[in-house]
Design an enzyme around this catalytic site. Structure first.
Site, PDB file in Angstrom:
ATOM      1  N   CYS A 184      33.285  51.484  36.794  1.00 46.37           N
ATOM      2  CA  CYS A 184      34.375  50.794  36.084  1.00 46.37           C
ATOM      3  C   CYS A 184      33.841  49.614  35.250  1.00 46.37           C
ATOM      4  CB  CYS A 184      35.472  50.392  37.058  1.00 46.37           C
ATOM      5  SG  CYS A 184      37.049  50.228  36.205  1.00 46.37           S
TER       6      CYS A 184
ATOM      7  N   HIS B 290      36.695  54.219  40.528  1.00 45.64           N
ATOM      8  CA  HIS B 290      36.096  53.500  41.674  1.00 45.64           C
ATOM      9  C   HIS B 290      35.736  54.507  42.771  1.00 45.64           C
ATOM     10  CE1 HIS B 290      36.914  49.162  40.855  1.00 45.64           C
ATOM     11  NE2 HIS B 290      37.706  49.705  39.952  1.00 45.64           N
TER      12      HIS B 290
ATOM     13  N   GLU C  22      34.132  54.009  45.414  1.00 41.38           N
ATOM     14  CA  GLU C  22      33.963  53.345  46.720  1.00 41.38           C
ATOM     15  C   GLU C  22      35.282  53.229  47.473  1.00 41.38           C
ATOM     16  OE1 GLU C  22      34.172  52.024  43.868  1.00 41.38           O
ATOM     17  OE2 GLU C  22      34.976  49.998  43.888  1.00 41.38           O
TER      18      GLU C  22
HETATM   19  N1  GLN Z   1      39.324  46.228  33.077  1.00 38.30           N
HETATM   20  C1  GLN Z   1      38.157  45.725  33.698  1.00 38.30           C
HETATM   21  C2  GLN Z   1      37.148  45.256  32.663  1.00 38.30           C
HETATM   22  O1  GLN Z   1      37.348  45.421  31.526  1.00 38.30           O
HETATM   23  C3  GLN Z   1      37.520  46.769  34.580  1.00 38.30           C
HETATM   24  C4  GLN Z   1      38.407  47.051  35.753  1.00 38.30           C
HETATM   25  C5  GLN Z   1      37.708  47.532  36.965  1.00 38.30           C
HETATM   26  O2  GLN Z   1      36.499  47.372  37.146  1.00 38.30           O
HETATM   27  N2  GLN Z   1      38.485  48.095  37.828  1.00 38.30           N
HETATM   28  O3  GLN Z   1      36.166  44.707  33.020  1.00 38.30           O
END
Ligand code: GLN
Length: 199
Positions: free
Chosen positions: A79, A171, A173
């Site tokens: 992410c 994610h 995890e």
């Molecule tokens: N929206 C977040 C970002 O731009 C990422 C979100 C996440 O890691 N769940 O960093």
């Protein structure tokens, strides 16, 4: 072969990664200082807030050590970690590491209240299903031919690899399914083998 995984612990969701690696009996350390990378064979950059992590990477002197580390070791960005691995154009509050040749649009799956989990098909091993959780996830906007797409959801790319590094917009995890972490540990091992071969 036993490998030690680091989890970048500047900000974000590093503890759940540590728990998942413990379930797999994989040794791991939380990396808070650049010199700790020396103890790691691979690294996970967790989800969180990529702009905050980008600033902390610079203020903690991590940028060059991470770039050097990536030349000989595998990194898994999840992410926000995926955003940091990308070559997305820098902005005043975010300077990605440019380790993999793809770009993203941040928060493109919607705001926090539109977080969701969905089963995805993942092209690893002989193909597996995985319940993936998306939280303000990025969408991949451009990608080099050198990268392999390992999973898509609604025609959007959600998991990619160049054979050494791995990046997911979700994610892995969350929940109890350790398949994606297991896959990354194997990437780290394969990479370690390559680098330990005599020239
Ligand atoms: N929206 C977040 C970002 O731009 C990422 C979100 C996440 O890691 N769940 O960093």
């Amino acid at each position: 072969m036993v490998v030690t995984l680091g989890i970048l612990a500047l900000q974000g969701d590093f503890t759940l990664h540590k728990k998942m690696l413990a379930q797999l009996d994989a040794p791991s350390i939380l990396v808070k200082y650049p010199h700790e990378l020396e103890k790691c064979d691979g690294l996970i950059i967790p989800g969180g807030e990529s702009s905050v992590m980008s600033k902390l990477i610079d203020s903690h002197g991590f940028r060059n050590p991470l770039l050097e580390f990536s030349k000989t070791n595998s990194i898994f960005g999840t992410c926000a970690g995926m955003i940091l691995l990308s070559s997305t154009a820098s902005s005043p509050n975010l300077n990605p590491l440019n380790i993999l040749e793809f770009t993203v649009c941040r928060n493109a799956w919607g705001r926090q209240i539109f977080s969701f989990s969905k089963e995805i098909e993942v092209n690893i091993n002989d193909g597996v299903n995985f319940m993936a959780t998306f939280i303000r996830a990025p969408k991949v906007t451009e990608i080099s031919d050198s990268l392999k797409v390992l999973s898509t959801l609604n025609d959007e790319i959600v998991l990619i690899s160049d054979g050494k590094h791995l990046a997911s917009s979700f994610h892995p995890e969350f929940g109890s399914d350790t398949q994606i972490h297991k896959y990354f540990i194997n990437l780290v091992k394969e990479n370690e083998k390559k680098h330990s071969l005599p020239n």
